[in-house]
Design an enzyme around this catalytic site. Structure first.
Site, PDB file in Angstrom:
ATOM      1  N   ASP A  30      24.340  10.655  59.858  1.00 47.71           N
ATOM      2  CA  ASP A  30      23.747  11.800  59.165  1.00 47.71           C
ATOM      3  C   ASP A  30      22.808  12.531  60.126  1.00 47.71           C
ATOM      4  O   ASP A  30      22.055  11.906  60.869  1.00 47.71           O
ATOM      5  CB  ASP A  30      22.985  11.329  57.920  1.00 47.71           C
ATOM      6  CG  ASP A  30      22.687  12.467  56.963  1.00 47.71           C
ATOM      7  OD1 ASP A  30      23.273  12.508  55.871  1.00 47.71           O
ATOM      8  OD2 ASP A  30      21.857  13.343  57.332  1.00 47.71           O
ATOM      9  N   ILE A  31      22.862  13.849  60.086  1.00 42.95           N
ATOM     10  CA  ILE A  31      22.064  14.667  61.003  1.00 42.95           C
ATOM     11  C   ILE A  31      20.571  14.592  60.666  1.00 42.95           C
ATOM     12  O   ILE A  31      19.723  14.873  61.517  1.00 42.95           O
ATOM     13  CB  ILE A  31      22.595  16.130  60.971  1.00 42.95           C
ATOM     14  CG1 ILE A  31      22.333  16.838  62.274  1.00 42.95           C
ATOM     15  CG2 ILE A  31      22.058  16.907  59.787  1.00 42.95           C
ATOM     16  CD1 ILE A  31      23.110  18.149  62.413  1.00 42.95           C
ATOM     17  N   ASN A  86      26.061  11.302  46.011  1.00 40.38           N
ATOM     18  CA  ASN A  86      25.459  12.370  45.215  1.00 40.38           C
ATOM     19  C   ASN A  86      26.580  13.233  44.642  1.00 40.38           C
ATOM     20  O   ASN A  86      27.518  13.593  45.361  1.00 40.38           O
ATOM     21  CB  ASN A  86      24.534  13.227  46.087  1.00 40.38           C
ATOM     22  CG  ASN A  86      23.315  12.448  46.551  1.00 40.38           C
ATOM     23  OD1 ASN A  86      22.786  11.614  45.835  1.00 40.38           O
ATOM     24  ND2 ASN A  86      22.881  12.708  47.776  1.00 40.38           N
ATOM     25  N   GLU A  94      24.690  18.462  48.160  1.00 44.40           N
ATOM     26  CA  GLU A  94      24.514  19.696  48.947  1.00 44.40           C
ATOM     27  C   GLU A  94      25.800  20.109  49.628  1.00 44.40           C
ATOM     28  O   GLU A  94      26.055  21.293  49.826  1.00 44.40           O
ATOM     29  CB  GLU A  94      23.408  19.493  49.991  1.00 44.40           C
ATOM     30  CG  GLU A  94      22.023  19.482  49.357  1.00 44.40           C
ATOM     31  CD  GLU A  94      20.921  19.156  50.347  1.00 44.40           C
ATOM     32  OE1 GLU A  94      21.224  18.925  51.541  1.00 44.40           O
ATOM     33  OE2 GLU A  94      19.764  19.119  49.909  1.00 44.40           O
ATOM     34  N   HIS A  99      31.497  12.462  50.048  1.00 38.69           N
ATOM     35  CA  HIS A  99      30.985  11.583  51.107  1.00 38.69           C
ATOM     36  C   HIS A  99      30.162  10.457  50.510  1.00 38.69           C
ATOM     37  O   HIS A  99      29.467  10.639  49.522  1.00 38.69           O
ATOM     38  CB  HIS A  99      30.158  12.359  52.141  1.00 38.69           C
ATOM     39  CG  HIS A  99      29.067  13.197  51.553  1.00 38.69           C
ATOM     40  ND1 HIS A  99      29.305  14.411  50.946  1.00 38.69           N
ATOM     41  CD2 HIS A  99      27.730  12.997  51.479  1.00 38.69           C
ATOM     42  CE1 HIS A  99      28.162  14.922  50.526  1.00 38.69           C
ATOM     43  NE2 HIS A  99      27.186  14.085  50.820  1.00 38.69           N
ATOM     44  N   HIS A 101      27.026   8.058  51.360  1.00 38.13           N
ATOM     45  CA  HIS A 101      25.900   7.781  52.270  1.00 38.13           C
ATOM     46  C   HIS A 101      25.760   6.265  52.365  1.00 38.13           C
ATOM     47  O   HIS A 101      25.726   5.582  51.334  1.00 38.13           O
ATOM     48  CB  HIS A 101      24.581   8.293  51.685  1.00 38.13           C
ATOM     49  CG  HIS A 101      24.459   9.776  51.561  1.00 38.13           C
ATOM     50  ND1 HIS A 101      23.686  10.526  52.417  1.00 38.13           N
ATOM     51  CD2 HIS A 101      24.982  10.649  50.671  1.00 38.13           C
ATOM     52  CE1 HIS A 101      23.735  11.798  52.042  1.00 38.13           C
ATOM     53  NE2 HIS A 101      24.508  11.898  50.988  1.00 38.13           N
TER      54      HIS A 101
HETATM   55  P1  AMP Z   1      24.456  15.457  49.981  1.00 41.46           P
HETATM   56  O1  AMP Z   1      23.112  15.921  49.481  1.00 41.46           O
HETATM   57  O2  AMP Z   1      24.864  14.132  49.394  1.00 41.46           O
HETATM   58  O3  AMP Z   1      25.510  16.522  49.847  1.00 41.46           O
HETATM   59  O4  AMP Z   1      24.224  15.131  51.500  1.00 41.46           O
HETATM   60  C1  AMP Z   1      24.658  15.906  52.563  1.00 41.46           C
HETATM   61  C2  AMP Z   1      24.209  15.191  53.810  1.00 41.46           C
HETATM   62  O5  AMP Z   1      24.894  15.737  54.902  1.00 41.46           O
HETATM   63  C3  AMP Z   1      22.721  15.319  54.097  1.00 41.46           C
HETATM   64  O6  AMP Z   1      22.138  14.011  54.194  1.00 41.46           O
HETATM   65  C4  AMP Z   1      22.666  16.046  55.437  1.00 41.46           C
HETATM   66  O7  AMP Z   1      21.622  15.611  56.267  1.00 41.46           O
HETATM   67  C5  AMP Z   1      24.034  15.729  56.024  1.00 41.46           C
HETATM   68  N1  AMP Z   1      24.556  16.704  56.968  1.00 41.46           N
HETATM   69  C6  AMP Z   1      24.601  18.048  56.837  1.00 41.46           C
HETATM   70  N2  AMP Z   1      25.188  18.617  57.896  1.00 41.46           N
HETATM   71  C7  AMP Z   1      25.531  17.608  58.722  1.00 41.46           C
HETATM   72  C8  AMP Z   1      26.179  17.549  59.996  1.00 41.46           C
HETATM   73  N3  AMP Z   1      26.596  18.656  60.639  1.00 41.46           N
HETATM   74  N4  AMP Z   1      26.354  16.339  60.574  1.00 41.46           N
HETATM   75  C9  AMP Z   1      25.932  15.225  59.948  1.00 41.46           C
HETATM   76  N5  AMP Z   1      25.334  15.214  58.736  1.00 41.46           N
HETATM   77  C10 AMP Z   1      25.135  16.386  58.137  1.00 41.46           C
END
Ligand code: AMP
Ligand code: ZN
Length: 116
Positions: A30-31, A86, A94, A99, A101
């Protein structure tokens, strides 16, 4: 899905810190990590969200779940971890590409939701 950020990662149009890949599944860090270990496991197939899974995704979803403990251990989660999906607005999703986590590290994670 042209504009989906995770599809772009699958197509290698944007980079990721990959930790695992096979024909159907990709895992990358995760970024914006919430803990020392925080990676995402995604199907290469675009599925918006957990509410959009279908019977024909059973095999794929089973394979993803089976990978979780192995990858978590490999990443240093020797003594447990948390797996979060989520879903939708209320779930705080988001990115609308399904996905998992996987979150962990050495220390016990904080309680996620307080009761009462
Ligand atoms: P969610 O709120 O479950 O949709 O989580 C989306 C996740 O994606 C968040 O934890 C972000 O930090 C992660 N994220 C967004 N863009 C990237 C990316 N380019 N590479 C890795 N993780 C990402
Ligand atoms: Zn996608």
């Amino acid at each position: 899905m042209d504009n989906c950020i995770f599809c772009k990662i699958v197509r290698k149009e944007i980079p990721c810190n990959k930790i695992y890949e096979n024909e159907d599944i990709l895992a990358f860090n995760d970024i914006n990590p919430a803990a020392p270990v925080h990676f995402l496991l995604i199907p290469k197939l675009h599925i918006d969200s957990l509410v959009d899974i279908q019977d024909n995704h059973q095999n794929l979803l089973g394979k993803m779940l089976l990978l979780v403990p192995d990858l978590a251990k490999e990443q240093g989660c020797e003594d447990g971890f948390r797996t979060i999906i989520n879903t939708g607005r209320v779930g705080g999703q988001e990115i609308f590409h399904l996905h998992f986590h996987i979150i962990g590290g050495r220390e016990r994670l904080p309680v996620m939701i307080h009761q009462g």
